[in-house]
Write a protein that holds these residues in place. Structure first.
Motif, mmCIF file in Angstrom:
data_model
loop_
_atom_site.group_PDB
_atom_site.id
_atom_site.type_symbol
_atom_site.label_atom_id
_atom_site.label_comp_id
_atom_site.label_asym_id
_atom_site.label_seq_id
_atom_site.Cartn_x
_atom_site.Cartn_y
_atom_site.Cartn_z
ATOM 1 N N TYR A 1 -5.026 3.299 1.474
ATOM 2 C CA TYR A 1 -5.346 2.773 0.144
ATOM 3 C C TYR A 1 -4.069 2.652 -0.690
ATOM 4 O O TYR A 1 -3.829 1.621 -1.350
ATOM 5 N N ARG A 2 -3.257 3.701 -0.673
ATOM 6 C CA ARG A 2 -2.038 3.702 -1.485
ATOM 7 C C ARG A 2 -1.060 2.623 -1.012
ATOM 8 O O ARG A 2 -0.431 1.927 -1.809
ATOM 9 N N GLN A 3 -0.962 2.485 0.313
ATOM 10 C CA GLN A 3 -0.052 1.468 0.860
ATOM 11 C C GLN A 3 -0.511 0.067 0.493
ATOM 12 O O GLN A 3 0.309 -0.825 0.230
ATOM 13 N N ALA A 4 -1.834 -0.149 0.472
ATOM 14 C CA ALA A 4 -2.367 -1.471 0.137
ATOM 15 C C ALA A 4 -2.077 -1.847 -1.311
ATOM 16 O O ALA A 4 -1.927 -3.028 -1.646
ATOM 17 N N ALA B 1 -6.932 -6.353 -2.228
ATOM 18 C CA ALA B 1 -5.993 -5.602 -1.402
ATOM 19 C C ALA B 1 -6.697 -4.490 -0.641
ATOM 20 O O ALA B 1 -6.397 -4.232 0.538
ATOM 21 N N LEU B 2 -7.648 -3.823 -1.271
ATOM 22 C CA LEU B 2 -8.366 -2.731 -0.609
ATOM 23 C C LEU B 2 -9.329 -3.259 0.454
ATOM 24 O O LEU B 2 -9.522 -2.619 1.500
ATOM 25 N N ARG B 3 -9.912 -4.414 0.219
ATOM 26 C CA ARG B 3 -10.809 -5.001 1.226
ATOM 27 C C ARG B 3 -10.030 -5.400 2.480
ATOM 28 O O ARG B 3 -10.598 -5.468 3.572
ATOM 29 N N ALA B 4 -8.738 -5.652 2.321
ATOM 30 C CA ALA B 4 -7.930 -6.029 3.480
ATOM 31 C C ALA B 4 -7.802 -4.870 4.466
ATOM 32 O O ALA B 4 -7.690 -5.086 5.674
ATOM 33 N N VAL B 5 -7.837 -3.614 3.944
ATOM 34 C CA VAL B 5 -7.730 -2.454 4.838
ATOM 35 C C VAL B 5 -9.090 -1.865 5.172
ATOM 36 O O VAL B 5 -9.226 -1.106 6.131
ATOM 37 N N VAL C 1 -0.770 5.481 -10.106
ATOM 38 C CA VAL C 1 -2.070 5.323 -9.462
ATOM 39 C C VAL C 1 -2.450 6.638 -8.794
ATOM 40 O O VAL C 1 -1.684 7.201 -8.011
ATOM 41 N N SER C 2 -3.636 7.146 -9.127
ATOM 42 C CA SER C 2 -4.139 8.380 -8.525
ATOM 43 C C SER C 2 -5.357 8.046 -7.670
ATOM 44 O O SER C 2 -6.292 7.376 -8.136
#
Length: 326
Positions: free
Chosen positions: A68-71, A121-125, A80-81
């Motif tokens: 998540y963080r990388q995305a 971006a999160l849906r990509a991972v 971002v937390s």
């Protein structure tokens, strides 16, 4: 044959002032430590008070905080937390995370376009990810909410103080408000020590704790006022012990039944209301304690003027209660 549940005996003879200096001193220490904790550690303010945007995600796949963080890297979101949420009420395939983004520079809150970019971006991972809730609060609104919350608690305490003063005497009012302040400060201190999220729902819990605690205290003070008329010659310390023992069953039953309901909510209510329920549950116990060991102690220290209270005809002789522990 009817069955009656009794948590305490019908008649008790407990000396609630036996360790009065230890119990009252412990309360003072707890208040001081709570204030120090808030001053040093601060509070883990939620989005209501700190501002920013909180996104709740759900997925049938396990949460990978690193992915998540990388995305989200490269989106220039600032702080971002990402926290995975665990709850016994979740399904086996229900994986929840909370993403918190600090307020954007030059903007009151994260714009809808930025939120949409994050979701993409999160849906990509994780193609199975969903976003059931998105909350945004600007820094200006959050600062106003902090003052509004503080004013709400202070106004509630002041209203209770005026009510008790008008209904009883000023000593009762001071004892009651001191117990309420004790409950609120110690509860806030617990949230500071364990860095539990502190938001508007916790403020609502604090106001509810005020109402619960004052109700319990008024019941005892109301019985004490009756006993002051009946047993004028009895020492105030013994009279307070008698009164508290007479109302002890009600105090314990009310606290226990309330705690049972709150415990069920704490376990099965879900993570959304867990902070509120925890504050309420802790408030029930600390409110019961302050009623028994803080409010009465202060009234006893201040003393009461009993010279103008005529003895009620037909009152029982004082020697019937002489066996109360000193």
């Amino acid at each position: 044959m009817a069955f009656r549940l009794k948590l305490v005996p019908t008649k008790t003879n407990i000396d609630f002032f036996k360790w009065q200096y230890i119990t009252f001193g412990a309360s003072v220490v707890l208040v001081v430590l709570s204030l120090l904790s808030v001053a040093v550690l601060g509070l883990n303010f939620g989005i209501d008070f700190k501002g920013g945007t909180t996104i709740r995600t759900e997925s049938t796949q396990a949460v990978d905080v690193g992915e998540y963080r990388q995305a989200l890297e490269g989106l220039d979101l600032g702080e971002v937390s990402i926290t995975e949420v665990f709850d016994p009420s979740f399904r086996a395939d229900q994986h929840v995370a909370m993403l918190r983004i600090s307020p954007q520079e030059g903007s009151e809150a994260v714009t809808p376009e930025v939120i949409e970019t994050m979701e993409t971006a999160l849906r990509a991972v994780d193609p199975a990810i969903t976003f059931p809730s998105v909350e945004s609060v600007g820094p200006k609104v959050s600062s106003e909410l902090i003052w509004s919350a503080l004013i709400a608690v202070l106004t509630g305490s002041a209203g209770i103080w005026i009510y008790i003063w008008l209904r009883f005497e000023w000593q009762f009012a001071i004892g009651t408000v001191a117990a309420l302040v004790h409950d609120v400060i110690v509860t806030v201190g617990v949230f500071s020590v364990f860095q539990l999220k502190f938001d508007l729902t916790i403020v609502a819990a604090l106001l509810t704790i005020l109402g619960y605690s004052v109700n319990d205290t008024v019941v005892i003070f109301d019985r004490l006022r009756e006993n002051l008329l009946k047993y004028k010659a009895m020492p105030l310390r013994d009279l307070m012990n008698l009164t508290t023992n007479e109302t002890l069953s009600r105090t314990i039953m009310t606290a226990t039944t309330t705690a049972i309901a709150l415990t069920a909510l704490l376990v099965f209510g879900g993570d959304v209301i867990r902070g509120f329920v925890f504050a309420m549950l802790f408030g029930v116990f600390i409110g019961c304690y302050s009623t028994l060991y803080v409010a009465k102690n202060i009234v006893l220290m201040l003393g009461l003027d009993r010279s103008d209270k005529p003895k009620k005809e037909g009152a029982k002789p004082d020697h019937e209660f002489a066996n109360i522990d000193a």
